[in-house]
Design a protein around this motif. Structure first.
Motif: not given
Length: 321
Positions: A191, A193-199, A201
């Protein structure tokens, strides 16, 4: 090297250390309520900063104390102009500290939710307020011939200052996400890692804009701003945990340093008259006082560094999630 230049460099190092170390604390505090799906999950996330957060705040005391001792006019001007944001920061840090310490003292769901909210708010306010204050002071304020502030609220909330606050908030979120990837396992790490990718941009857009503005303004911090932008991209894109955390670490450090040195030798430039601002020379203590402070720093700074290095080594293992 002149003592004033040496002490300015040391104070910049102290402030940078504070934001690098406390930055991931703030990020974890803001992300815990988002990534932790239940009380147990939020407890695990907050436990990643449990051994470190109070030690990291030592650097705030060191930075503020040495700023007061080495450059009293800088300290007096900065704290009097930004009195309200600094009080908000102090209250937020108190709330966050109490919430972290007492979250597990009472076995009640409502109590823990309130503590989690206190941690989140106490982690959100400081980077936002610090970013506004540091960026605004470095960019310049309306100071009269006696060094007194001659503006209003609008000058304190300039576009550059506001963007600086949002940028530092975004950097702390990214720094916290990469720290959680480094410190957790299993579903919590996924989770994070998902947060890192989404934030990625929005953080790159905001921080990139602020860093570009800083670089285009010239000054000593221009190249540091460029380095910060590149390291932020590394921190948000690479898959290697340690390299990603190193990227956000350097990004935060270079951003803070770029802001602090952007107007050097001015500390708080005046937008009314370039000759009336607070400078390194005009704000410094006497040479004798700086020499005595140097001996004190020579003893205590290695002590703090050694203690913190030892604590990070002892608690280096990942927390199971």
């Amino acid at each position: 090297m002149e003592l004033t230049t040496l002490w300015f460099g040391l104070i910049a190092f102290f402030w940078t250390s504070y934001f690098v170390l406390e930055g991931f604390d703030f990020g974890v505090g803001m992300l815990a309520r988002v990534l932790g799906r239940d009380e147990a999950g939020r407890g695990v996330l907050l436990s990643t900063i449990g051994p470190f957060w109070d030690g990291n705040e030592v650097w705030l005391v060191v930075a503020g104390g040495t700023m007061f001792a080495a450059f009293p006019a800088w300290y007096a001007g900065f704290t009097s102009i930004y009195y309200v944001p600094l009080v908000a920061i102090l209250v937020a840090l108190i709330v966050r500290g109490v919430a972290l310490e007492y979250r597990g003292k009472h076995d009640d769901r409502v109590w823990r939710r309130r503590c989690d909210l206190g941690v989140a708010l106490g982690s959100l306010v400081p980077p936002l307020a610090w970013g506004v204050a540091l960026a605004g002071a470095a960019r310049g304020l309306p100071l009269d011939a006696s060094g007194e502030y001659a503006g209003g609220v609008r000058e304190l909330l300039s576009p550059y200052a506001l963007l600086g606050g949002i940028a530092l908030l975004g950097l702390c979120l990214a720094h916290g996400a990469t720290f959680l990837r480094l410190r957790t396992t299993g579903d919590l790490r996924r989770r994070a890692e998902i947060a890192r990718r989404r934030m990625g941009p929005p953080v790159v857009a905001v921080c990139g804009g602020f860093l570009a503005w800083t670089a285009l303004s010239g000054g000593a911090g221009a190249w540091l701003a460029v380095v910060a932008g590149g390291c932020l991209m590394i921190g948000l894109l690479v898959r290697h945990d340690l390299l990603a955390f190193a990227g956000t670490t350097v990004a935060v450090g270079c951003t803070i340093t770029a802001v602090l040195v952007s107007a050097y030798p001015a500390l708080i430039p005046s937008t009314l008259d370039s000759g009336t601002g607070v400078t390194v020379t005009s704000a410094a203590s006497s040479g004798y006082a700086l020499s005595v402070l140097g001996w004190v720093a020579l003893f205590f700074v290695p002590l703090v560094l050694g203690y913190q290095g030892w604590s990070y080594w002892v608690f280096r293992r990942r927390v199971a999630g």
